[in-house]
Design a protein around this motif. Structure first.
Motif, PDB file in Angstrom:
ATOM      1  N   VAL A 209       0.858  -1.192   0.000  1.00 36.42           N
ATOM      2  CA  VAL A 209       0.000   0.000   0.000  1.00 36.42           C
ATOM      3  C   VAL A 209       0.887   1.232   0.000  1.00 36.42           C
ATOM      4  N   ALA A 210       0.619   2.145  -0.919  1.00 35.99           N
ATOM      5  CA  ALA A 210       1.360   3.405  -1.000  1.00 35.99           C
ATOM      6  C   ALA A 210       0.402   4.558  -0.730  1.00 35.99           C
ATOM      7  N   ILE A 211       0.952   5.615  -0.097  1.00 33.99           N
ATOM      8  CA  ILE A 211       0.155   6.798   0.235  1.00 33.99           C
ATOM      9  C   ILE A 211       0.722   7.993  -0.531  1.00 33.99           C
ATOM     10  N   ALA A 212      -0.148   8.699  -1.266  1.00 30.17           N
ATOM     11  CA  ALA A 212       0.235   9.927  -1.991  1.00 30.17           C
ATOM     12  C   ALA A 212      -0.625  11.057  -1.442  1.00 30.17           C
ATOM     13  N   CYS A 213      -0.072  11.751  -0.427  1.00 33.93           N
ATOM     14  CA  CYS A 213      -0.842  12.814   0.229  1.00 33.93           C
ATOM     15  C   CYS A 213       0.105  13.947   0.585  1.00 33.93           C
ATOM     16  N   SER A 214      -0.339  15.157   0.338  1.00 34.96           N
ATOM     17  CA  SER A 214       0.483  16.314   0.689  1.00 34.96           C
ATOM     18  C   SER A 214       0.448  16.517   2.195  1.00 34.96           C
ATOM     19  N   PRO A 215       1.583  16.885   2.817  1.00 42.56           N
ATOM     20  CA  PRO A 215       1.579  17.127   4.261  1.00 42.56           C
ATOM     21  C   PRO A 215       0.828  18.421   4.582  1.00 42.56           C
ATOM     22  N   GLY A 216       0.345  18.515   5.808  1.00 45.86           N
ATOM     23  CA  GLY A 216      -0.293  19.738   6.273  1.00 45.86           C
ATOM     24  C   GLY A 216      -1.795  19.778   6.079  1.00 45.86           C
ATOM     25  N   ILE A 217      -2.416  18.709   5.590  1.00 44.20           N
ATOM     26  CA  ILE A 217      -3.877  18.672   5.451  1.00 44.20           C
ATOM     27  C   ILE A 217      -4.463  18.289   6.806  1.00 44.20           C
ATOM     28  N   VAL A 218      -5.097  19.244   7.457  1.00 46.06           N
ATOM     29  CA  VAL A 218      -5.636  19.019   8.803  1.00 46.06           C
ATOM     30  C   VAL A 218      -7.138  18.807   8.677  1.00 46.06           C
ATOM     31  N   MET A 219      -7.595  17.734   9.285  1.00 47.16           N
ATOM     32  CA  MET A 219      -9.015  17.392   9.263  1.00 47.16           C
ATOM     33  C   MET A 219      -9.620  17.659  10.637  1.00 47.16           C
ATOM     34  N   ASP A 220     -10.876  18.151  10.640  1.00 46.71           N
ATOM     35  CA  ASP A 220     -11.671  18.260  11.864  1.00 46.71           C
ATOM     36  C   ASP A 220     -12.871  17.349  11.671  1.00 46.71           C
ATOM     37  N   SER A 221     -12.664  16.048  11.981  1.00 44.87           N
ATOM     38  CA  SER A 221     -13.672  15.066  11.623  1.00 44.87           C
ATOM     39  C   SER A 221     -13.634  13.915  12.615  1.00 44.87           C
ATOM     40  N   PHE A 222     -14.079  12.764  12.157  1.00 46.97           N
ATOM     41  CA  PHE A 222     -14.169  11.571  12.993  1.00 46.97           C
ATOM     42  C   PHE A 222     -13.127  10.571  12.501  1.00 46.97           C
ATOM     43  N   PRO A 223     -11.953  10.500  13.135  1.00 46.28           N
ATOM     44  CA  PRO A 223     -10.871   9.623  12.638  1.00 46.28           C
ATOM     45  C   PRO A 223     -11.241   8.145  12.722  1.00 46.28           C
ATOM     46  N   GLY A 224     -12.064   7.751  13.704  1.00 45.10           N
ATOM     47  CA  GLY A 224     -12.444   6.346  13.801  1.00 45.10           C
ATOM     48  C   GLY A 224     -13.176   5.879  12.561  1.00 45.10           C
ATOM     49  N   ALA A 225     -14.118   6.712  12.067  1.00 45.57           N
ATOM     50  CA  ALA A 225     -14.851   6.345  10.858  1.00 45.57           C
ATOM     51  C   ALA A 225     -13.917   6.260   9.664  1.00 45.57           C
ATOM     52  N   LEU A 226     -12.968   7.216   9.550  1.00 47.54           N
ATOM     53  CA  LEU A 226     -12.027   7.190   8.437  1.00 47.54           C
ATOM     54  C   LEU A 226     -11.124   5.963   8.520  1.00 47.54           C
ATOM     55  N   SER A 227     -10.664   5.619   9.745  1.00 40.30           N
ATOM     56  CA  SER A 227      -9.830   4.429   9.906  1.00 40.30           C
ATOM     57  C   SER A 227     -10.593   3.177   9.490  1.00 40.30           C
ATOM     58  N   GLN A 228     -11.881   3.064   9.896  1.00 36.14           N
ATOM     59  CA  GLN A 228     -12.691   1.909   9.523  1.00 36.14           C
ATOM     60  C   GLN A 228     -12.865   1.829   8.018  1.00 36.14           C
ATOM     61  N   VAL A 229     -13.050   2.990   7.354  1.00 35.50           N
ATOM     62  CA  VAL A 229     -13.230   3.005   5.902  1.00 35.50           C
ATOM     63  C   VAL A 229     -11.962   2.493   5.206  1.00 35.50           C
ATOM     64  N   VAL A 230     -10.805   3.048   5.584  1.00 37.12           N
ATOM     65  CA  VAL A 230      -9.551   2.625   4.938  1.00 37.12           C
ATOM     66  C   VAL A 230      -9.288   1.161   5.189  1.00 37.12           C
ATOM     67  N   THR A 231      -9.493   0.698   6.434  1.00 36.79           N
ATOM     68  CA  THR A 231      -9.249  -0.717   6.766  1.00 36.79           C
ATOM     69  C   THR A 231     -10.138  -1.620   5.926  1.00 36.79           C
ATOM     70  N   ASN A 232     -11.432  -1.285   5.831  1.00 39.38           N
ATOM     71  CA  ASN A 232     -12.342  -2.125   5.060  1.00 39.38           C
ATOM     72  C   ASN A 232     -11.989  -2.134   3.581  1.00 39.38           C
ATOM     73  N   LEU A 233     -11.572  -0.952   3.020  1.00 37.74           N
ATOM     74  CA  LEU A 233     -11.192  -0.923   1.607  1.00 37.74           C
ATOM     75  C   LEU A 233      -9.954  -1.791   1.363  1.00 37.74           C
ATOM     76  N   VAL A 234      -8.965  -1.724   2.286  1.00 41.07           N
ATOM     77  CA  VAL A 234      -7.753  -2.536   2.109  1.00 41.07           C
ATOM     78  C   VAL A 234      -8.091  -4.015   2.218  1.00 41.07           C
ATOM     79  N   MET A 235      -8.888  -4.378   3.231  1.00 43.32           N
ATOM     80  CA  MET A 235      -9.230  -5.792   3.413  1.00 43.32           C
ATOM     81  C   MET A 235     -10.087  -6.280   2.257  1.00 43.32           C
ATOM     82  N   ASN A 236     -10.979  -5.420   1.732  1.00 42.81           N
ATOM     83  CA  ASN A 236     -11.801  -5.810   0.580  1.00 42.81           C
ATOM     84  C   ASN A 236     -10.922  -6.079  -0.631  1.00 42.81           C
TER      85      ASN A 236
END
Length: 804
Positions: A653-680
């Protein structure tokens, strides 16, 4: 005098009449003045001539005194010739009394002329008469001078007369001719039909006031004509639009007149029908001629002012047209008809429509009588105007009663006496439509809700009900009748009655079945929630297993280093106690202790970092906490937590993301989404023993969102499965342990918790891409928890991913 007056009236222009008055007047006046002037001038010229000749005689008489005394003939002759030089003199005579001589100029003797005049002077020498000077002169010079003056004066007077006439004509044209010309032009233009053109002339004199009054008259006339034209146009349009004509019959003279539209109604030309009563009567239908003529004669006898009749008249082609004749009578003081005036209109289409309507009504009544639904129409006065046999049957009323157009209240009274309302007690339409009856209290007492059942208060005044309403009532025989009432715009209502006994019982059964279905659906939703929670716990268990595997290596190395250091410490302590410790052994121990301490510290630090990272991911997955986080760092932590699973395979798995992008959100939901996409992807995208790549590509958008693309280079999704990838429990690996909830959970987390949207794009054999667009600042809790605006099956997709 009569001829002079007639000739004067035939003079064509005002200017000519003006000249006929001006020129003779001027000529007479100038002639009289000139005659008087030149008579005085003639007298003055004569007097001057006499004075001049007298002066010549006096002067020359003195000059001849010496010549006559001395008898100097040549001198005498010279004087005479000098005297003759005056052109006024006709003849000069000189007598010598002493010598008895006689001198004459220009001849031997002077002629005898009637109009000649003589001037004599005695020539004396010392009071002695020596001779006589006689001068004969003529007034021709005076007359010639007077004639010349008259000619010059006449020429001057002619010029003055011409100038005076021209000035007078110019003044007449400016003051009278021009305004009169414009006035005449305006009148001629109006006579030619060119309209009323006002005269453009403004003056304070009499003609100016006349033209002003004329213009005002034209304005009033134009307004009156415009109003008249508009009225005529309206009348013509009304007559044409209604296919009517106007007629007039003078009973005193027998004169009959009709407008040009009447022949056109019957297809004739405007001049083909003579305007007589016989022509009108000859066009009547034979079956109706006697009746119509009798009615026409009756109009003359009775005292009515208006009449209306409908009859048929023959068209030019032989067809019959229905004519509506409306007449108004003009009567004298005794009531005798003097004149009839009216209109005739072609109402063929209306009569045919009425006949067709009557036929349609019959057909409609037959249709209604064969309808299984009872129908009643009540007008605004509360009277039944239409009803079918089925309505009589359901109301338990004789059909003859309904066909007699009774009042609706009477129908209700009959039903009330028969006890047809049962528990309801009365008919709501009687109150809702006409505002009569006992009112809401009575209805409520009869068992009907005043508001809830019908949606409007009972006992409402008439005209207040403008919405359809429906109610059911149970008849004494147990039959259930559904009554539906629809108010009419003009007042009244249409009521339908339907026997719904079977449907009511079926509806009760359907209601019970629906309650059972609702309970089953609630159980299903509870089961689904349990499965989703189980899926989350399975993901968490996978995370814990990865944590244990990752931490095992650094802790094992630290434990080995600690054991080795403990053994070396024991050996060094024994040597020290026995006194055999050497410097080289101490140096070796110090080196071993330093290296072991370094390895222990390094591996324990690595283990602590892994534990902290896994702890944040685990806490995020099991909680709904909202916080600010760096997107790149958090994605690296999530991928790190999946390291044990990834190392068991050949995929990366490779990540292409610019540094400094700050999110004000729900990290648990984002972690679950990424995990499920990788496992899928690990489960479905790559064949066995293959080496695949997954890329998480992140971009910021201008509208405050981030776009996360998760792409793999796997086998892709078949086209027939693409619309179903986000549906719950859809999987192609059900026999291999797939639950079908992985991508459904991803969809719910993205659209609800993160407040974004997700789509999938795939081509079989060319990999799959999931595209997420989520706001950098999540919505509030209430908004984030709202359901998605589109179902998963309607999400725009171009590739399909097999759900886990």
């Amino acid at each position: 005098m009569t001829r002079i007056a007639e000739a004067w009236r035939r003079v064509p222009t005002v200017s000519a009449k003006f000249l006929l008055i001006l020129v003779p007047s001027l000529v007479v006046a100038v002639s009289l003045c000139s005659a008087l002037f030149y008579y005085d001038r003639y007298k003055d010229l004569q007097a001057g001539l006499r004075e001049k000749v007298a002066a010549i005689a006096d002067v020359n008489a003195a000059a001849l005194t010496n010549s006559l005394w001395t008898f100097d003939v040549p001198a005498i002759r010279n004087v005479i010739q000098a005297i003759g030089a005056n052109r006024e003199l006709v003849c000069v005579e000189v007598s010598d009394d002493l010598a008895e001589g006689w001198f004459v100029w220009p001849g031997s003797s002077c002629p005898s002329v009637d109009d000649s005049h003589v001037e004599r002077r005695v020539i004396r020498v010392q009071n002695l008469q020596v001779g006589t000077l006689t001068l004969h002169y003529s007034q021709d010079v005076v007359r010639e001078q007077l004639r010349q003056e008259v000619v010059n004066t006449a020429a001057l007077l002619l010029l003055m007369l011409a100038g005076t006439i021209a000035a007078a004509l110019a003044a007449l044209r400016l003051t009278v001719g021009r305004p009169l010309g414009r006035l005449i032009a305006s009148i001629l233009e109006a006579e030619r039909g060119g309209g009323h053109k006002q005269v453009n002339w403004g003056a304070a004199d009499e003609l100016g006031r006349v033209i002003q009054a004329y213009n005002a008259m034209l304005t009033r006339l134009g307004q009156e004509e415009a109003a008249l034209r508009k009225s005529e146009q309206r009348l013509a349009l009304a007559i044409t639009a209604t296919r009517s004509s106007v007629w007039d019959y003078d009973l005193h003279t027998g004169h009959y007149w009709w407008s040009k539209e009447f022949p056109a109604l019957l297809g004739y030309g405007s001049n083909e029908l003579p305007m007589t009563a016989e022509t009108w009567s000859s066009l009547l239908h034979p079956d109706e001629a006697e009746r119509v003529m009798a009615e026409s004669r009756r109009r003359l006898r009775d005292h009515a002012m208006a009449y209306t009749a409908v009859y048929r008249m023959r068209r030019r082609g032989g067809q019959w047209a229905w004519i509506e004749d409306r007449a108004t009578a003009q009567r004298d003081a005794d009531g005798r008809a003097l004149r009839l005036t009216g209109t005739m209109s072609d109402v063929t289409e209306r009569v045919r429509a009425e006949l067709d309507l009557a036929h349609e009504r019959n057909v409609l009544q037959v249709t209604l009588d064969n309808t299984d639904q009872g129908i009643i129409k009540v007008d605004g006065d509360g009277r039944v105007v239409t009803a079918n046999r089925r309505a009589a049957e359901l109301l338990n009323i004789l059909p003859e009663v309904l066909s007699g157009n009774p009042r609706f209240a009477d129908i209700v009274a009959i039903q009330r006496r028969q006890g047809e309302f049962g528990e309801m007690g009365d008919d709501p339409d009687l109150y809702l439509s006409f505002g009569t009856g006992p009112g809401g209290a009575g209805m409520a007492a009869a068992g009907a809700a005043p508001d809830d059942e019908f949606g409007i208060p009972l006992g409402e005044p008439a005209g207040m009900i403008d919405q359809p309403f429906t109610f059911k009532r149970r008849r004494p025989d147990g039959r259930i009748v559904e009554v539906r009432t629809n108010p009419l715009p003009e007042g009244g209502f249409v009521r339908t009655l339907t026997d719904v006994t079977v449907e009511a019982r079926s509806a009760e059964e359907i209601f019970n079945a629906m309650q059972e279905l609702e309970r089953a659906y609630a159980d299903l939703k509870e089961t689904q929630a349990s499965l989703v929670q189980a899926e989350k716990m399975a993901s968490l268990a996978l995370l814990v297993a990865g944590v244990a595997h990752e931490i095992n290596t650094p802790i094992g190395i630290a434990f080995g280093c600690a054991t080795h250091l403990s053994g070396r410490t024991s050996t060094l302590a024994e040597a020290f106690e026995s006194g055999t410790m050497r410097k080289s052994e101490l140096a070796a121990y110090v080196a071993t202790a330093g290296e072991s301490s370094r390895l222990i510290e390094q591996n324990l630090t690595r283990a602590a970092e892994l534990i902290q990272s896994f702890k944040r991911v685990a806490v995020d997955q099991t909680s709904e906490e909202r916080r600010r986080f760096d997107l790149l760092a958090y994605l690296e932590e999530v991928v790190t937590s999946l390291g044990p699973t990834l190392r068991k395979s050949r995929h990366r798995v490779a990540i292409a993301c610019s540094p400094g992008i700050v999110m004000d959100s729900f990290p648990g939901a984002l972690s679950q989404v990424v995990t499920n996409l990788v496992m899928n992807a690990l489960t479905h995208a790559f064949p066995a023993d293959s080496k695949g790549h997954m890329v998480i590509d992140v971009d910021e958008t201008a509208d405050g969102e981030v776009e996360i693309r998760f792409a793999d280079d796997g086998v892709g999704i078949p086209a027939e499965n693409l619309p179903k990838v986000f549906e719950p429990f859809f999987t192609t690996r059900r026999g291999s342990g797939g639950s079908g909830l992985g991508l459904h959970i991803v969809f719910n987390l993205v659209t609800q918790s993160l407040g974004g949207r997700i789509s999938v794009d795939s081509v079989p054999g060319d990999g799959t891409t999931f595209t997420l667009r989520i706001p950098k600042t999540a919505a509030t809790a209430s908004t984030a928890a709202a359901p998605p605006t589109a179902s998963p099956t309607t999400t725009p997709v171009s590739l399909e991913k097999e759900p886990a």
